[in-house]
Scaffold this motif. Structure first.
Motif, PDB file in Angstrom:
ATOM      1  N   THR A  56       0.824  -1.211   0.000  1.00  0.00           N
ATOM      2  CA  THR A  56       0.000   0.000   0.000  1.00  0.00           C
ATOM      3  C   THR A  56       0.857   1.260   0.000  1.00  0.00           C
ATOM      4  O   THR A  56       1.983   1.277   0.512  1.00  0.00           O
ATOM      5  CB  THR A  56      -0.913   0.045   1.238  1.00  0.00           C
ATOM      6  N   THR A  58       0.176   5.198   1.227  1.00  0.00           N
ATOM      7  CA  THR A  58      -0.739   6.090   1.931  1.00  0.00           C
ATOM      8  C   THR A  58      -0.245   7.524   1.776  1.00  0.00           C
ATOM      9  O   THR A  58       0.863   7.860   2.209  1.00  0.00           O
ATOM     10  CB  THR A  58      -0.824   5.743   3.420  1.00  0.00           C
ATOM     11  N   GLN A  61      -3.821  13.296   3.392  1.00  0.00           N
ATOM     12  CA  GLN A  61      -5.201  13.629   3.058  1.00  0.00           C
ATOM     13  C   GLN A  61      -5.421  15.141   3.167  1.00  0.00           C
ATOM     14  O   GLN A  61      -4.593  15.878   3.665  1.00  0.00           O
ATOM     15  CB  GLN A  61      -6.151  12.887   4.000  1.00  0.00           C
TER      16      GLN A  61
END
Length: 280
Positions: A56, A58, A61
């Motif tokens: 993954t 990440t 945000q």
């Protein structure tokens, strides 16, 4: 930004094997590896240009643009001027531009706002700066630079390194910087990841990793070749420079002993063993 346990293969070729790394705001992280180690493939996965087999990525945000960067080489419209490139790429990202905005974009990377000639007349260092200005449009949280020092002369390398340090300090960017030039990563990276054959073989504070693999130092200073202190070490004389086989744990004492003898050391440059650094 966090990368966790990334695997990627092409047929029977394992390009990345369980790669994990992270980079925090206001931090410069170096990715060191020879050509073919997997650096560019990892960056393409981070940008979503290549899908990993597993693992993954990440990203931060709440940012309009989490990532900005340069992969492989600056992708510019070389028949356009620097300002026209900024305007075009800003439009693609939905940014309304003014003369003042474009000037600010160019000034923050040290480019002359008065130049109207096409980018194909720029030096490689200037193209790198323009590409970084474009990467910074929409204020990304993470800046990724793949081999940014390639093709630059020593002056260009220094200027680009200073720009990267300034961006990290002033904008608090998380910056991931890849290179096969150990000396440049040593000068600007807080932490270092060493990639070999698709595997991460070292990770940690840059100076901790490099000092462990330091095999000697190049010392410059007037009269150093005649220093009596050097007789206690294995050394080679090369003009006004002396290369001394010594580890990082003993260099401070050597420098102090030379100073006591009256030898003023102008520079002390560590020499890293690439063979040892890339051993697993």
């Amino acid at each position: 930004m966090k990368v966790k346990n990334i695997y990627k293969s092409y047929g029977n070729l394992q390009v990345l094997q369980g790669i994990s790394m992270h980079c925090e705001p206001g931090e410069i992280v170096g990715l060191l590896g020879a050509n073919g180690a997997g650096k560019t493939t990892l960056f393409k996965i981070i940008f979503g240009l290549v899908q990993p087999d597993s693992g993954t990525v990440t990203l931060p945000q709440h940012y309009a643009k989490p990532l900005g960067g340069i992969i492989e080489k600056p992708g510019l419209y070389e028949y356009l001027s620097a300002a026209e490139n900024i305007r075009l790429f800003a439009g693609l990202q939905g940014i309304n531009t003014t003369k003042e905005f474009i000037a600010e974009c160019l000034l923050q990377v040290g480019l002359d706002i008065q130049r109207k000639d096409p980018v194909n007349r720029f030096s490689m260092g200037m193209k790198q700066r323009l590409a970084i200005a474009i990467a910074l449009l929409n204020q990304p949280a993470v800046l990724v630079l793949d081999e940014p020092f390639n093709g630059l002369d020593p002056v260009g390398v220094t200027a680009l390194r200073d720009l990267i340090l300034e961006l990290c300090e002033k904008k608090k960017l998380a910056i991931i910087l890849s290179s096969h030039i150990t000396e440049e990563l040593a000068k600007c990276c807080h932490r270092l990841y060493v990639l070999k054959g698709g595997k991460m073989i070292h990770s940690g504070p840059t100076q901790d990793i490099l000092s462990t693999h330091t095999v000697g130092y190049a010392l410059y200073g007037k009269g150093i070749s005649k220093a009596k202190t050097l007789q206690n070490y294995s050394f080679k004389v090369r003009g006004q420079m002396v290369w001394v086989a010594i580890g990082s744990d003993k260099i401070s004492k050597l420098l102090q002993d030379l100073l006591t003898e009256g030898i003023n050391i102008e520079s002390c440059i560590p020499d890293y063993s690439m063979k040892e650094l890339f051993e697993i």
